[in-house]
Design an enzyme around this catalytic site. Structure first.
Site, PDB file in Angstrom:
ATOM      1  N   LYS A  12     -26.436  10.549  90.482  1.00  0.00           N
ATOM      2  CA  LYS A  12     -27.666  11.161  89.985  1.00  0.00           C
ATOM      3  C   LYS A  12     -27.352  11.918  88.709  1.00  0.00           C
ATOM      4  CE  LYS A  12     -31.877  11.640  91.729  1.00  0.00           C
ATOM      5  NZ  LYS A  12     -32.575  10.405  92.143  1.00  0.00           N
ATOM      6  N   THR A  57     -28.861   8.563  95.774  1.00  0.00           N
ATOM      7  CA  THR A  57     -28.744   9.526  94.676  1.00  0.00           C
ATOM      8  C   THR A  57     -29.669  10.716  94.931  1.00  0.00           C
ATOM      9  OG1 THR A  57     -30.431   8.448  93.287  1.00  0.00           O
ATOM     10  CG2 THR A  57     -28.154   7.680  93.046  1.00  0.00           C
ATOM     11  N   ARG A 169     -15.299  22.470  48.268  1.00  0.00           N
ATOM     12  CA  ARG A 169     -16.525  21.855  48.795  1.00  0.00           C
ATOM     13  C   ARG A 169     -16.963  22.623  50.033  1.00  0.00           C
ATOM     14  NH1 ARG A 169     -14.771  16.398  52.310  1.00  0.00           N
ATOM     15  NH2 ARG A 169     -13.185  17.465  53.556  1.00  0.00           N
ATOM     16  N   GLN A 212      -9.562  16.124  58.959  1.00  0.00           N
ATOM     17  CA  GLN A 212      -8.544  15.741  59.937  1.00  0.00           C
ATOM     18  C   GLN A 212      -7.547  16.887  60.155  1.00  0.00           C
ATOM     19  OE1 GLN A 212      -9.826  13.701  57.660  1.00  0.00           O
ATOM     20  NE2 GLN A 212      -9.457  11.530  58.100  1.00  0.00           N
ATOM     21  N   HIS A 240     -22.139  16.222  55.750  1.00  0.00           N
ATOM     22  CA  HIS A 240     -21.993  16.313  54.299  1.00  0.00           C
ATOM     23  C   HIS A 240     -23.043  17.222  53.658  1.00  0.00           C
ATOM     24  CE1 HIS A 240     -19.126  13.126  54.757  1.00  0.00           C
ATOM     25  NE2 HIS A 240     -20.026  12.259  55.171  1.00  0.00           N
TER      26      HIS A 240
END
Lengths: 291, 291, 291, 291
Positions: A12, A57, A169, A212, A240
């Site tokens: 469920k 369920t 940035r 990363q 971005h």
């Protein structure tokens, strides 16, 4: 060449449980979204529609609400462990289970009033395979942004590369982190906010040369500070923020005005782990959306 | 019987502007979602496709980004007023405008790192009709809940009524509030958090006999405390929390275990206003989703 | 005990490509949502932020658009294979890749006008590991319902079971199906609608004793009819339709009036495969949401 | 200066009703999402929490399900009219009402199996003010696109204008249309698909010089062909498809490869009406999202 049933599970999904602890005038509110998945000797229902082994369920859902009353609702990990053990121990055909719980946060306004900050959720996914149990906890939708302290350059340029290099940035992401504990018997309620803080602090403190690198630093910091964490997996979309080109209007734009993009987005996914971590077994097999 | 063009407007919706004020090392981050709507002498484009009067929606978008650089981004109300005036004053065919801005909140982590709490948003909708201007500000998705202090009884019972009366229930809602200021020249940045606090405090402090009563109390409290607010409109879905029936399992449930429902939900919408408030003109004409 | 980087991948998600083939007056419209994920020798960027091996996700996006012009857009599987091979062959550090494509359907109105039916999407996920390639295609959000021909009974009853048995219920689900081809060189555009038809026909024709049985029958039918399919995985939420209890109003309800529920929902997931199917390798490793 | 309650309404939103007509073996499936809003003499509940006049929203929901059994479910407009009249006639304090119904479409697979195409929905909003009734019907999320036959030029260029003129662009939109009938006693089930066809045909056949022009042509065509329609209101976002700039890769792009954008989007809203249409009264007062 025969055709056979392979891996399968059923359960469920998204049982919405709200629990109020009224034992003192200062009520404690717990808001959970719970999914149960059972595995085991269920071939008959697939092959012939024989449901003699299939705990409905609907029953699984009832069990969630009954357990909330019988045992209270403590940490999501503990509640999930209790539920999973119950299904395995009480139903002979059930040989494995995965219990997933998302917790919706609430901020306290007074003794019995609350406001929900939205966004971020604490998560846990507890996997049972017979006697074994693995606890994978985490958080999702933790949206963070740095207005500086992020560079991206030195990448290869092929015939399709147009991206300029940048030494400053905006870096923004929505962190989904999941970490596997090496034990199922921990003070989960204390360790969770501590890990969350380390993730935030590391995002904030890391001067980023690539998303990363930030991802790895965040995972590594958790492992360095929390001996009970065996591995961390992170999924971090690069949300971005494009510098608006204002030159057609005779204006410069010294990193001040940005266009927040929707799609596409970079997507960085990675795992950081201890070299001698205990085996993950099937802990990750059914955890959605992860490398 | 002729066929004619009636009311119309056009513009650019959901311009995503992120602005960073770097004038000190403690960066200020402003994250806005901006929609512009222009009204005026635009019949030709509808009737014949003659676009001589149609300031392109792309140009409207460019104006948003250019203005962010030229003038900075202060309070959403002030930024909306500046944009609207520009369109009306610089483009002869533009006779009216509505500028809508939603602000996405960010919590500060350090001088240049931020986390977004999600959920709730500050909103404003500024309407221009020639020389006149109306400012309607508000908030949306403010989710609040009380674990007690809410009753519901004394309602009429017809042949379709099954709901039991209750003297203690969970009350939860997601508040959308919009209030009309009686002036366009206010310290919007100071008044907004003050109004938000009054809404929260009143929700929390009101012993509720009906969600309608809570709604009215919240609107009235804002008007009592803020002389510059002419009226308040509130839309409050009743996010039902159903008491789980645990009796089949031999368990009682003393208001402790609840099922959070998705649909359907009650929906209460109402307006609270000063008897002699200045005329609303077309301030509300294009504001979505309100009585 | 050292801390190391484990599995990882990165790429560009949700590149929205719309391609128009104008080679004849009867334009052909193809609408795709494309995600690229690259794997390989990328440790340096995680550990030190050295990006010398990191083909920018922006470049990956550019490649998608350039390839659409250079080679046209044929079947999603073929486009994905071409993209994946390019990244592996042109970038030395790239050792593996997963290219995911969702296709948004459009119905033709005339030679150059189209309407989008919404809902269902055709999907593909092509995985590369060095020289090897696996193609997993499928569909998602295929919502189907039967007003009869569905029973559910014979399930075990424990102390938390309250669900009544039924010999006639509404069965509704939103099918996500993914099937692995045993070859990467097939007429994907022909086989896709044929498999879709078999799934629909089998859902329709199967008298259901459990949603599990329907799931298995659908997977098995695909394998029986399509020799190039090695396995099928299906995820089928049980979208519950609750019979409205009208007895308080003196009305019966002979399976006529139903309440469509949102949450919770049953969730059945299973795999049907050939006993001697070729190895799946890493074909499923990064496919989201599947047992 | 006193503070008073202004306009208000309350009701139950998003009651999910699924009805199966089993009178023949070829079952008829109707899937509706229904919201009821009541207006009238409800001041007491707002001011003092006295609920003696407040028909519970739970009762409103029960009435929906009971009426579906008692009277069946015919066209959404007729079902809404029956519901609204009931509330007004049976509850003395109720002086007005708005009943909104969205219908979810299903395609037939066989006598009792169906597939849901998703996307587009048929809508109706029936407003009662005492004895008067207005029927506003429509559709939402009808996504359409033209690969040619759309131009945009001749617009004014100010200092913020950078958009190039074009004589051939993709035109795409998601149509929300609402039309007011001049009667509440029509064959709604026949007129709906006919109006839908006219909208599609006009979108398709109109050579567009501006989305405004297309909008007006669509509204006008409905009024020309359907004498029982008094006015049409259309909201049409311009779902931009940007021509990909492939020149950095030495490629041309003759209107073949496009980037489908999410945000921002143009938004065109307009009304087309008969000069001597009957008064709209409060028909539009609570219809969301319209000029």
């Amino acid at each position: 060449m025969g055709i056979v049933l392979g891996a399968n599970q059923y359960g469920k999904a998204e049982v919405r449980l709200v629990h109020v602890d009224r034992s003192t005038p200062r009520h404690v509110l717990t808001d959970l979204n719970i999914s149960t998945h059972l595995r085991g000797a269920f071939d008959a229902t697939y092959l012939t529609g024989d449901n003699a082994s299939v705990l409905a369920t609907d029953t699984q859902k009832n069990t969630v609400y009954a357990f909330a009353r019988k045992f209270g609702v403590d940490e999501p990990e503990d509640f999930a462990i209790r539920l999973g053990r119950h299904f395995i121990e009480s139903q002979e055909p059930v040989q494995g289970a995965q219990i997933e719980i998302d917790q919706l946060p609430w901020d306290r306004l007074d003794d019995h009033s609350f406001a929900r900050p939205g966004g971020e959720r604490r998560t846990t996914s507890v996997t049972f395979d017979g006697d074994q149990v693995w606890v994978v906890s985490g958080l999702t939708d933790l949206v963070v942004l740095k207005t500086t302290g992020s560079e991206f350059h030195g990448f290869p340029r092929d015939e399709y590369t147009t991206l300029p290099e940048t030494t400053d940035r905006i870096l923004a992401t929505s962190v989904t982190a999941r970490w596997r504990y090496s034990s199922a018997d921990l003070a989960f309620g204390e360790i969770y906010p501590a890990i969350r803080s380390v993730l935030l602090e590391t995002f904030s403190a890391t001067h980023s040369l690539a998303l990363q690198q930030t991802l790895y630093a965040m995972g590594r910091a958790v492992l360095e500070k929390f001996g009970d964490v065996a591995e961390v997996r992170l999924s971090m979309p690069n949300k971005h923020h494009y510098l608006a080109d204002l030159s057609p209007f005779g204006l410069d734009n010294p990193n001040e005005v940005f266009i927040a993009g929707d799609r596409p987005y970079g997507l960085i996914e990675g795992q950081v782990l201890r070299e001698e971590a205990p085996d993950a077994g099937s802990a990750w097999q059914f955890v959605p959306g992860f490398a």
